[in-house]
Design a protein around this motif. Structure first.
Motif, mmCIF file in Angstrom:
data_model
loop_
_atom_site.group_PDB
_atom_site.id
_atom_site.type_symbol
_atom_site.label_atom_id
_atom_site.label_comp_id
_atom_site.label_asym_id
_atom_site.label_seq_id
_atom_site.Cartn_x
_atom_site.Cartn_y
_atom_site.Cartn_z
ATOM 1 N N ASP A 8 40.188 13.844 80.373
ATOM 2 C CA ASP A 8 41.096 13.403 81.440
ATOM 3 C C ASP A 8 42.564 13.656 81.105
ATOM 4 O OD1 ASP A 8 38.912 12.548 82.919
ATOM 5 O OD2 ASP A 8 39.041 10.481 82.182
ATOM 6 N N ASP A 9 42.846 13.916 79.838
ATOM 7 C CA ASP A 9 44.217 14.177 79.404
ATOM 8 C C ASP A 9 44.531 15.668 79.324
ATOM 9 O OD1 ASP A 9 44.851 11.439 79.049
ATOM 10 O OD2 ASP A 9 43.817 11.460 77.118
ATOM 11 N N LEU A 10 43.513 16.507 79.456
ATOM 12 C CA LEU A 10 43.711 17.943 79.300
ATOM 13 C C LEU A 10 44.250 18.577 80.576
ATOM 14 C CD1 LEU A 10 40.462 18.897 77.359
ATOM 15 C CD2 LEU A 10 42.764 18.604 76.429
ATOM 16 N N VAL A 11 45.253 19.423 80.417
ATOM 17 C CA VAL A 11 45.813 20.194 81.522
ATOM 18 C C VAL A 11 45.989 21.633 81.049
ATOM 19 C CG1 VAL A 11 47.021 18.267 82.617
ATOM 20 C CG2 VAL A 11 48.195 19.622 80.895
ATOM 21 N N ASP A 12 45.965 22.545 81.974
ATOM 22 C CA ASP A 12 46.218 23.950 81.668
ATOM 23 C C ASP A 12 47.424 24.369 82.488
ATOM 24 O OD1 ASP A 12 46.081 26.558 80.825
ATOM 25 O OD2 ASP A 12 44.294 27.069 81.984
ATOM 26 N N LEU A 13 48.578 24.358 81.872
ATOM 27 C CA LEU A 13 49.820 24.672 82.563
ATOM 28 C C LEU A 13 49.969 26.181 82.724
ATOM 29 C CD1 LEU A 13 52.222 22.259 80.636
ATOM 30 C CD2 LEU A 13 51.185 21.878 82.882
ATOM 31 N N ALA A 17 55.564 26.832 82.344
ATOM 32 C CA ALA A 17 55.661 25.538 83.031
ATOM 33 C C ALA A 17 56.237 24.442 82.131
ATOM 34 C CB ALA A 17 54.292 25.112 83.556
ATOM 35 N N SER A 18 56.109 24.588 80.827
ATOM 36 C CA SER A 18 56.619 23.539 79.935
ATOM 37 C C SER A 18 58.075 23.759 79.536
ATOM 38 C CB SER A 18 55.735 23.433 78.690
ATOM 39 O OG SER A 18 55.814 24.617 77.929
ATOM 40 N N ASP A 64 48.115 10.563 70.466
ATOM 41 C CA ASP A 64 47.456 10.439 69.160
ATOM 42 C C ASP A 64 46.085 11.102 69.170
ATOM 43 O OD1 ASP A 64 49.676 9.051 68.292
ATOM 44 O OD2 ASP A 64 48.724 7.066 68.407
ATOM 45 N N ALA A 65 45.300 10.868 70.227
ATOM 46 C CA ALA A 65 43.957 11.461 70.325
ATOM 47 C C ALA A 65 44.048 12.982 70.421
ATOM 48 C CB ALA A 65 43.208 10.888 71.526
ATOM 49 N N LEU A 66 44.969 13.473 71.237
ATOM 50 C CA LEU A 66 45.131 14.932 71.384
ATOM 51 C C LEU A 66 45.620 15.569 70.089
ATOM 52 C CD1 LEU A 66 46.652 14.989 74.967
ATOM 53 C CD2 LEU A 66 44.424 15.916 74.298
#
Length: 152
Positions: A8-13, A17-18, A64-66
């Motif tokens: 749920d925290d993963l995104v593909d920009l 984009a960053s 922290d998890a990522l």
């Protein structure tokens, strides 16, 4: 390893984009500790809504998890790349061995025709040696040119 727990925290920009994103700064650990103690006691007085602090704690846990997943994935990528490099090296050595055997057989039997079915393999295997010889000739020519210009 899976990423199910952080899916749920993963995104593909998209590329770029960053750009302009803020990054973590030195001392974030002190901020996390300070807010954990200050918000419950002084958060209301400072006008900081509980929802805002809750978002901060959720984001911190996600980071922290990522970060942990990223470290494992980097090690896995490193091991994959090193394994591939080793396998390529081993395969190139095997090709060289087969070429050496075929050439030796052709020489011993005085039958150069044995090499015909291996024309592409022989040419492939010779590439590195031909490139090295070309580089040596180029370097020698450059050295000779430099020496002759100094002699003038």
């Amino acid at each position: 390893m899976t990423l199910v727990d952080v899916k749920d925290d993963l995104v593909d920009l998209t590329a770029g984009a960053s750009k302009g994103f803020r990054g973590v700064q030195p001392g974030i650990e002190d901020v996390v500790d300070e807010l954990a103690g200050a918000i419950p006691v002084f958060g209301d007085a400072a006008g900081i809504p509980a929802k805002v602090y809750e978002r901060f704690t959720v984001e911190t846990k996600s980071i922290d998890a990522l970060t942990k997943k990223e470290a494992v994935l980097e090690k896995m990528l490193e091991a994959t790349r090193e394994s591939r490099r080793l396998k390529v090296h081993q395969r190139e050595n095997t090709i060289a061995q087969m070429v050496d055997i075929a050439k030796s057989t052709a020489q011993r039997t005085r039958d150069k025709g044995i090499l015909a079915p291996f024309e592409k393999t022989l040419r492939y295997n010779a590439q590195a040696a031909l490139k090295a010889a070309k580089t040596r000739r180029k370097n020698e020519a450059a050295k000779a040119a430099a020496t002759s210009s100094l002699d003038k």
